[in-house]
Design a protein around this motif. Sequence first.
Motif, PDB file in Angstrom:
ATOM      1  N   GLU A 138       0.829  -1.203   0.000  1.00 56.18           N
ATOM      2  CA  GLU A 138       0.000   0.000   0.000  1.00 56.18           C
ATOM      3  C   GLU A 138       0.872   1.265   0.000  1.00 56.18           C
ATOM      4  OE1 GLU A 138      -2.683   1.934   3.459  1.00 56.18           O
ATOM      5  OE2 GLU A 138      -3.222  -0.126   2.925  1.00 56.18           O
ATOM      6  N   LEU A 139       1.884   1.287   0.833  1.00 56.07           N
ATOM      7  CA  LEU A 139       2.776   2.448   0.889  1.00 56.07           C
ATOM      8  C   LEU A 139       3.552   2.615  -0.414  1.00 56.07           C
ATOM      9  CD1 LEU A 139       4.120   2.088   4.530  1.00 56.07           C
ATOM     10  CD2 LEU A 139       2.611   3.896   3.664  1.00 56.07           C
ATOM     11  N   ARG A 140       3.986   1.505  -0.994  1.00 56.57           N
ATOM     12  CA  ARG A 140       4.721   1.566  -2.265  1.00 56.57           C
ATOM     13  C   ARG A 140       3.857   2.144  -3.377  1.00 56.57           C
ATOM     14  NH1 ARG A 140       8.399  -3.817  -3.214  1.00 56.57           N
ATOM     15  NH2 ARG A 140      10.351  -2.723  -2.884  1.00 56.57           N
ATOM     16  N   SER A 141       2.587   1.759  -3.390  1.00 61.07           N
ATOM     17  CA  SER A 141       1.726   2.260  -4.467  1.00 61.07           C
ATOM     18  C   SER A 141       1.350   3.725  -4.236  1.00 61.07           C
ATOM     19  CB  SER A 141       0.479   1.392  -4.628  1.00 61.07           C
ATOM     20  OG  SER A 141      -0.437   1.623  -3.589  1.00 61.07           O
ATOM     21  N   LYS A 142       1.174   4.136  -2.977  1.00 58.16           N
ATOM     22  CA  LYS A 142       0.817   5.527  -2.685  1.00 58.16           C
ATOM     23  C   LYS A 142       1.992   6.477  -2.876  1.00 58.16           C
ATOM     24  CE  LYS A 142      -2.929   5.117   0.618  1.00 58.16           C
ATOM     25  NZ  LYS A 142      -3.334   5.312   2.014  1.00 58.16           N
ATOM     26  N   ASP A 143       3.165   6.087  -2.390  1.00 60.14           N
ATOM     27  CA  ASP A 143       4.322   6.969  -2.444  1.00 60.14           C
ATOM     28  C   ASP A 143       5.609   6.144  -2.561  1.00 60.14           C
ATOM     29  OD1 ASP A 143       6.122   9.018  -2.358  1.00 60.14           O
ATOM     30  OD2 ASP A 143       5.568   9.740  -0.368  1.00 60.14           O
ATOM     31  N   PRO A 144       5.959   5.723  -3.769  1.00 57.40           N
ATOM     32  CA  PRO A 144       7.158   4.898  -3.956  1.00 57.40           C
ATOM     33  C   PRO A 144       8.439   5.592  -3.501  1.00 57.40           C
ATOM     34  CG  PRO A 144       5.946   5.149  -6.030  1.00 57.40           C
ATOM     35  CD  PRO A 144       5.260   5.974  -5.006  1.00 57.40           C
ATOM     36  N   ARG A 145       8.415   6.930  -3.450  1.00 56.60           N
ATOM     37  CA  ARG A 145       9.613   7.665  -3.041  1.00 56.60           C
ATOM     38  C   ARG A 145      10.039   7.329  -1.613  1.00 56.60           C
ATOM     39  NH1 ARG A 145       7.467  13.401  -3.706  1.00 56.60           N
ATOM     40  NH2 ARG A 145       5.703  12.263  -2.909  1.00 56.60           N
ATOM     41  N   LEU A 146       9.095   6.898  -0.790  1.00 55.62           N
ATOM     42  CA  LEU A 146       9.425   6.514   0.595  1.00 55.62           C
ATOM     43  C   LEU A 146      10.545   5.478   0.641  1.00 55.62           C
ATOM     44  CD1 LEU A 146       5.900   6.111   2.209  1.00 55.62           C
ATOM     45  CD2 LEU A 146       7.589   7.864   2.764  1.00 55.62           C
ATOM     46  N   PHE A 147      10.566   4.624  -0.368  1.00 57.83           N
ATOM     47  CA  PHE A 147      11.498   3.493  -0.378  1.00 57.83           C
ATOM     48  C   PHE A 147      12.816   3.811  -1.060  1.00 57.83           C
ATOM     49  CE2 PHE A 147       7.303   1.907   0.305  1.00 57.83           C
ATOM     50  CZ  PHE A 147       7.492   0.952   1.301  1.00 57.83           C
ATOM     51  N   PHE A 148      12.987   5.056  -1.548  1.00 60.67           N
ATOM     52  CA  PHE A 148      14.223   5.413  -2.238  1.00 60.67           C
ATOM     53  C   PHE A 148      14.988   6.523  -1.550  1.00 60.67           C
ATOM     54  CE2 PHE A 148      11.491   3.696  -5.626  1.00 60.67           C
ATOM     55  CZ  PHE A 148      12.259   2.599  -5.941  1.00 60.67           C
TER      56      PHE A 148
END
Length: 133
Positions: A120-130
């Motif tokens: 869910e977080l990846r689809s909403k805001d992938p930038r969180l993971f980079f």
Amino acid sequence: MREKLVDTIILDNGIKVEVWDLSRVLAGDRWLASLEARVDIPLDPEMLPLTPEREKFLQVLHSVFGNKIPYRYKQERHFVDQKEKEGLFQEFIDLLRKNVIPYLSHKEFAKRLVLSKIRELRSKDPRLFFRGP
């Protein structure tokens, strides 16, 4: 009416489910009948897949949710007659016990919830993971 804890259920898998009555008067004798089941899963690194991204997943989950991953189940109906509110609320509880409690009782529920929050977080805001540490 304020929030009222109406039941606490401890499941076989150790999960604690709190059942809340969030019902309130809308107008006159009309109510919003509202039930919310709340589960907070302690964030445990063992729930995460053994991948190179594991530490990043843990960091993101901690920054967004803190030490507990929330799960909420809610049922509501608007403009319920005051005379029907208690019966309807009991129907909500019966449906929760029949349909939701078995789902929450699954031994893999906590792990699956954590993985779904990552998706869910990846689809909403992938930038969180980079972002950097």
